[in-house]
Design an enzyme around this catalytic site. Structure first.
Site, mmCIF file in Angstrom:
data_model
loop_
_atom_site.group_PDB
_atom_site.id
_atom_site.type_symbol
_atom_site.label_atom_id
_atom_site.label_comp_id
_atom_site.label_asym_id
_atom_site.label_seq_id
_atom_site.Cartn_x
_atom_site.Cartn_y
_atom_site.Cartn_z
ATOM 1 N N HIS A 49 -16.819 20.322 38.573
ATOM 2 C CA HIS A 49 -18.152 20.546 39.150
ATOM 3 C C HIS A 49 -19.150 19.475 38.721
ATOM 4 C CE1 HIS A 49 -17.689 24.672 40.832
ATOM 5 N NE2 HIS A 49 -16.719 24.761 39.934
ATOM 6 N N GLU A 93 -21.975 18.910 39.968
ATOM 7 C CA GLU A 93 -23.346 19.456 40.045
ATOM 8 C C GLU A 93 -23.698 20.255 38.790
ATOM 9 O OE1 GLU A 93 -20.771 20.918 41.218
ATOM 10 O OE2 GLU A 93 -21.028 23.089 41.293
ATOM 11 N N CYS A 131 -14.599 22.192 44.107
ATOM 12 C CA CYS A 131 -13.926 23.444 43.750
ATOM 13 C C CYS A 131 -13.512 24.197 45.011
ATOM 14 C CB CYS A 131 -14.839 24.286 42.849
ATOM 15 S SG CYS A 131 -13.937 25.539 41.908
#
Ligand code: ADP
Ligand code: MG
Lengths: 229, 765, 80, 80
Positions: free
Chosen positions: A203, A205, A86
């Site tokens: 994302h 994560e 990002c």
């Protein structure tokens, strides 16, 4: 594999990345302060998401000049692994570690939602754990994730297989409807020519635990760990 | 810089402040007299400004305080270490949740983007100033009809402002509500709520103690932003409110993010004696409140305050409401250690004064004493008014309205579609898509269910959060309406498997100096506090906003309830969408009396159309009384629901609220992208059965072979279980008393429900 | 002390999403004669004289920070 | 057909968070002689002649859409 998560002023996914690596991937990980130019022996550096310097002027424009970025440049030049997620992707483009740029979503609004991603080139440090034609469910959360570059560059990165992720539908079909932000060729993630530097708007994560909706992001992070062996 | 007490400058000031000046600031003649009484002399211009802002309703709660005591009584009655009194809710494992909700109605009406953004910033500072890390934001919004372009503009920019700020600081915005009604035209409501997590033994104090300790100013520089914003929030928005525009404050979420990290790090040094944010009333509030709390005095020099604008007067510096600023009281000698933490994060931190052995706040400009005021007189001694109340005239009329006159619709499909297209009922995805609701990677239940939930790292637990209020009910009966707001919030929590623990509120009303408005306020607070006691959920914080009226219109009484719930095991939560074709659909309803055994009567009762969205949308009627609420039945329902969810017996749960049973079933079908076939029996009209908003009802779905187990539990809690039908296919089919009244493809109703707001915003309808 | 006005514009080849939105909004408001809208940045910079050539310094500032050559062009005027 | 250049700037009394951050960045990059940075918008509008007074129309457009009068000032130049 040792990970380093860079903390810029305004980073806000640094802790998320840290937890994903430490608690889910069970790898050693440390925070790296933007003022330091020592990567603490990290094999893989994560530039996390967020709003470094408030995204003021242009996303990533100011963070690019942080002292830590020189170390990241050298690390990358030596073939070390770097992934920008990002805002981290935006910083890598501003720092010219990755080609192109990310501009405002065509809808102009911030979009937070799960999207489907088709891994393109499976022969990279970031995708080799993914399966052909699989649709990875991973969230996006950005207002400026619209990937753009000049036609020559686009041709190049497509020909070199530098496009690693594309927005697609749940069946893995890449279509205009599946493109959330107007990115050229539905591009969601790319790598540099050597493949050791990656950037992606979604994302991974955030998608490492079923309880939070998906663990498809693990494939991306596992890939680099096992690639490095 | 220190001068002897009572330095010349102040003493010499024997000239009265001109009447029009203090009146313009918002002080009445009596209040001015009181100031003179306290000081034993006429105030300086700076002093009168400080009093005006601290004694405004917004800061001083001079009208609402007597009524709000109702909340306190119950809190103080609670035993335990009094965490609640510190505004902290204990969730076990040595952890607590801090939460608060605050309005930014007036700033948002003037500048929606910045108004809403700074609202979020302010509420976040309230959280981390206590040492808690903000983990969630919610927001409760009210606008006039979206057919009016100005309301659209407000809605568009308020949501954008909330997104801009919340997304940047990295706190997930996980829930809220949006309601549209003409009464909010020109009086939009923007309530920002935030929750933070803290170790219960690390709660920061807001006291200025210890003579000689330094007063550290931290964060953004001071400009003329929002001077008298606080008093501004306490007067009616008239046509001249345009000219008040210089009051606009600009938010800097980047600065706030740094402030969060730096403040939490600074508190860890152990050298911070007290800390408070500077929001409304700026340095004035920060200094006098900390001093009063610490029973000390304080001396500060406005020349030491970092400025953004040149030539600012002491008056302007003391009253500026520039954002992203904190005031920290730091142990003598530890100033540099603490300041270095803030500097590391790129924030300015300068000593502007120190704590003195006195009860005075003394403000200097260099060596000139410009204000010398007993801290307590500013912070705690705002005049208290016991305003008259009078039951509003409109009530008799709306109560007497004969609901039986309401004709049944020709086509129930049409009625359903009209309701689905009503922005208040339609999907709020357009809103929450713009909010980062996943950052911090704890969001276990995303926006779209009855409540959102966050897992608590290091435990099996999750917390759930909601914000709820039905203003129309409160208009028809503020007491019952407020009770229902609490009940619905708790019900929404129960629907995800969470037990209600505590409440924050944010109540908005018209001009309290009007007896009929103050009656609404008083009744609403009475209803809310009674309900909170019944549910065992103390009100740990809150906020009051008055004067939400223009010469032409006043809002419905809108006492918004923010509620926290706890899920013991994150894995064992529930969401509202149907999950499997073939699941049984049942209606759980708290029986109206413990003895009541006739379960059908739980499906609907004659006057359940009162105050419904159905009446409003189909007949443009706002009348009747709100649906009856039986607190005991409601509690039994929640207990049963939480237990069946914990046991993992049910697949989905969704409460019946706006739009009634039909809407609850339809939403579960839409979310799950599955059809449903149900049939209800009813002794009143089909419209009542479908769209009546009887309370204490939840639609659940479950595998047929779980029915027995679930029944055992609900019986135990004396909760009625009515089998409605099953999850099946891709159509929504509803029969009332054996007659098919609704039959539509889920895909079609979903389209209407999902597109209602985007289509209006993008001018497609 | 020089006052410098910097203009940063999106490269003509790139779609200006924001400009598009503004243009449709204008059309909806009845300004049907508006044919194109492009949105860029206008940056005012105050630079104290430090002996260094101002144009040289401004070019550096604009190239490195104020604009991104991949997507933007810049132009500036030095005034007193 | 008129080309109009619109300059939108934040009111001088208001906090320019962006400008602050950029200025600090420039200082860190060694441009210590930069004393102030304010960031606004530069908008190019192409307007076809429709008989209506262009200034009148541009004022309307700037007030209603291109600027937010509450916090911004605008200025424009009409060129051919
Ligand atoms: N202003 C808002 N911000 C974030 N989420 C919202 C907002 N308004 C509504 N939502 C979400 O949309 C969903 C539906 O809202 P609502 O219809 O009010 O739920 P309920 O009727 O169960 O109270 C909920 O998950 C709620 O959190
Ligand atoms: Mg609900």
């Amino acid at each position: 594999m040792k990970f380093g998560v860079v903390v810029f002023p305004g980073s806000n996914c640094d802790q998320d990345a840290y937890y994903a690596v430490r608690d889910v991937l069970k790898q050693p990980v440390e925070y790296i302060w933007h003022q330091d130019n020592d990567l603490k022996g990290s094999d893989c550096v994560i530039l996390p998401g967020g709003f470094s310097y408030g995204d003021y002027l242009r996303t990533g424009a100011v963070a690019r000049f942080s002292p830590v970025m020189e170390a990241v440049q050298q690390h990358a030049a030596k073939g070390g692994y770097v992934i920008g997620i990002c805002n981290g992707f935006q910083i890598l483009c501003e720092a010219h570690l990755l080609p192109g740029a990310l501009v405002a979503n065509t809808g102009l609004k911030f979009i937070c939602k799960y999207v489907n991603l088709r891994p393109e080139n499976l022969n990279t440090p970031w995708t080799h754990k993914c399966n052909e034609g699989q649709a990875l469910r991973i969230p996006i959360a950005h207002q400026g994730g619209n990937y753009t570059c000049d036609p020559e560059t686009l041709q190049q990165i497509e020909d070199n297989g530098q496009v690693i992720l594309r927005y697609c539908d749940e069946r893995g079909v890449v279509s205009a409807e599946a493109n959330p932000n107007g990115s050229l060729n539905n591009i969601a993630g790319i790598i540099n020519e050597k493949g050791n530097v990656a950037g992606m708007m979604p994302h991974p994560e955030r998608a490492v635990e079923k309880i939070l909706g998906s663990d498809d992001g693990v494939a991306i992070l596992r890939s680099v760990i096992e690639w490095a062996g | 810089m220190i001068k002897e007490p009572g330095s010349k400058v102040v003493d010499k000031n024997t000239l009265p402040i001109p009447t029009d000046v203090y009146r313009e600031m918002g002080l009445s003649d009596e209040e001015y007299k009181k100031v003179v009484g306290v000081l034993g002399r006429h105030p300086t211009y700076t002093e009168v400004g400080m009093y005006a802002v601290m004694w405004s309703e917004h800061c001083g709660y001079k009208y609402s305080r007597p009524v709000l005591r109702l909340f306190k009584k119950y809190k103080e009655a609670l035993d335990g270490e009094g965490l609640e009194n510190a505004g902290v809710i204990d969730i076990g494992d040595g952890l607590g949740i801090v939460m608060k909700m605050e309005t930014h109605n007036h700033p948002s009406a003037v500048e929606p983007f910045q108004g809403a953004a700074t609202g979020v910033g302010g509420i976040l500072r309230d959280i981390f100033t206590m040492g808690a890390r903000p983990i969630a934001c919610l927001n409760s919004l009210r606008f006039g009809s979206l057919d009016d372009p100005h309301n659209k503009y407000l809605f568009e920019n308020v949501v954008a402002g909330i997104a801009h700020y919340g997304n940047c600081v990295g706190v997930p915005t996980i829930g809220g509500e949006v309601v549209f009604d003409e009464c909010y035209s020109g009086n939009c409501l923007v309530n920002a709520m935030s929750a933070g997590i803290i170790k219960t033994d690390e709660i920061a104090s807001a006291c200025a103690k210890g003579v000689g300790n330094a007063v550290l100013y931290v964060g953004s520089r001071t400009g003329c932003d929002g001077i008298h914003g606080a008093t501004f929030a306490s007067v009616e928005l008239g046509p001249d409110s345009e000219s008040r525009r210089p009051n606009v404050q600009i938010g800097d979420p980047f600065q706030e993010k740094l402030l969060i990290e730096a403040t939490l790090e600074a508190l860890k040094t152990g050298c911070v004696v007290g800390i408070q944010d500077m929001g409304a009333a700026g340095i004035t509030c920060g200094s006098c409140e900390t001093a009063a709390k610490g029973r000390s005095g304080m001396e500060i020099d406005v020349l030491k305050v970092p400025r953004r604008q040149e030539g600012m007067t002491p008056y302007e510096v003391m009253l500026s409401e520039s954002q992203e600023r904190m005031l920290a009281i730091v142990e003598k000698g530890k100033e540099d250690e603490v300041a270095s933490v803030f500097k590391k994060w790129g924030l300015s931190a300068v000593v502007i004064g120190h704590v003195i052995d006195s009860d005075l706040v003394r403000v200097f400009e260099g060596d000139q004493l410009v204000a010398e005021i007993p801290a307590k007189s500013l912070a705690d001694d705002a005049p208290t008014y016991y305003l008259e109340t009078e039951e509003p005239d409109y009530l008799a009329e709306v109560r007497d309205f004969d609901l039986s006159k309401i004709p049944e619709p020709k086509d129930y499909n049409e009625a359903l579609e009209k309701l689905l297209a009503s922005p208040s009922i339609a999907s709020k995805e357009w809103v929450y898509r713009q909010y980062d609701h996943m950052v911090q990677t704890n969001t276990a239940i995303m926006p779209g269910s009855d409540a959102a939930a966050l897992r608590i790292r290091g435990t099996k637990k999750a917390i759930a959060l909601v914000a709820d209020c039905n203003g129309r009910y409160c208009y028809l009966d503020p007491f019952v309406g407020a009770q229902i707001a609490v009940a619905e919030a708790a019900r929404n929590l129960a629907c995800v498997g969470a037990k209600a623990l505590g409440v924050t509120d944010c109540v908005s009303f018209g001009n309290p100096e009007k007896p009929q408005v103050f009656w609404q306020f008083k009744r609403a607070i009475e209803g809310m506090s009674e309900a909170c006691e019944a549910f065992g959920t103390p009100v740990v914080s809150g906020n009051v906003s008055f004067y939400n009226e223009t010469p032409v219109s006043a809002i419905y009484p809108t006492p918004v309830v923010g509620m926290l719930g706890l899920i013991e095991d994150t894995e064992k939560h529930c969401t509202s969408e149907f999950k499997h074709d073939g699941d049984v659909i049942a209606l759980l309803s708290g029986k109206r009396a413990a003895s009541d055994t006739d379960s059908d009567s739980a499906v609907c009762a004659a006057n359940d159309l009162g105050g419904t969205e159905y009446l409003k949308v189909m007949h443009n009627v706002v009348a009747g009384t709100p649906p009856a609420l039986d607190m005991d039945a409601e509690k039994r329902l929640h207990a049963a629901l939480i237990e069946v969810i914990k046991e993992g017996y049910i697949s989905s749960a969704h409460d019946c609220s706006d739009g009634g049973l039909a809407l609850a079933v339809t939403e579960s079908a839409i979310y799950g992208n599955l059809g449903a076939e149900i049939s209800v029996t009813s002794d009143c009209g089909a419209s009542v059965a479908l769209f009546g908003e009887a309370q204490s009802r939840v639609v659940v779905s479950l595998p047929p072979d779980m029915l027995g187990e679930m029944r055992e539990i609900v019986d135990k809690h004396n909760v009625a279980c009515t089998i409605l039908g099953k999850v099946h296919g891709d159509r929504l089919k509803i029969a009332v008393n054996g007659v098919n009244v609704i039959d539509k493809p889920v895909e079609r109703v979903a389209k209407i429900w999902k597109n209602a707001i985007p289509d209006r915003m993008e001018g497609r309808v | 002390m020089a006052k410098v006005k910097v203009y940063v514009t999106l490269k003509p080849t790139l779609l200006d999403a924001q400009g598009r939105v503004v243009m449709t909004a204008l059309e909806n408001l009845g300004h049907t004669n508006v044919e194109n809208v492009r949105i860029g940045k206008y940056i005012e910079v105050e630079v104290a004289d430090n002996g260094r050539n101002i144009n040289e310094q401004m070019d550096e500032i604009c190239r490195n920070l104020l604009s991104n050559p991949v997507i933007e062009n810049y132009r500036y005027e030095v005034t007193e």
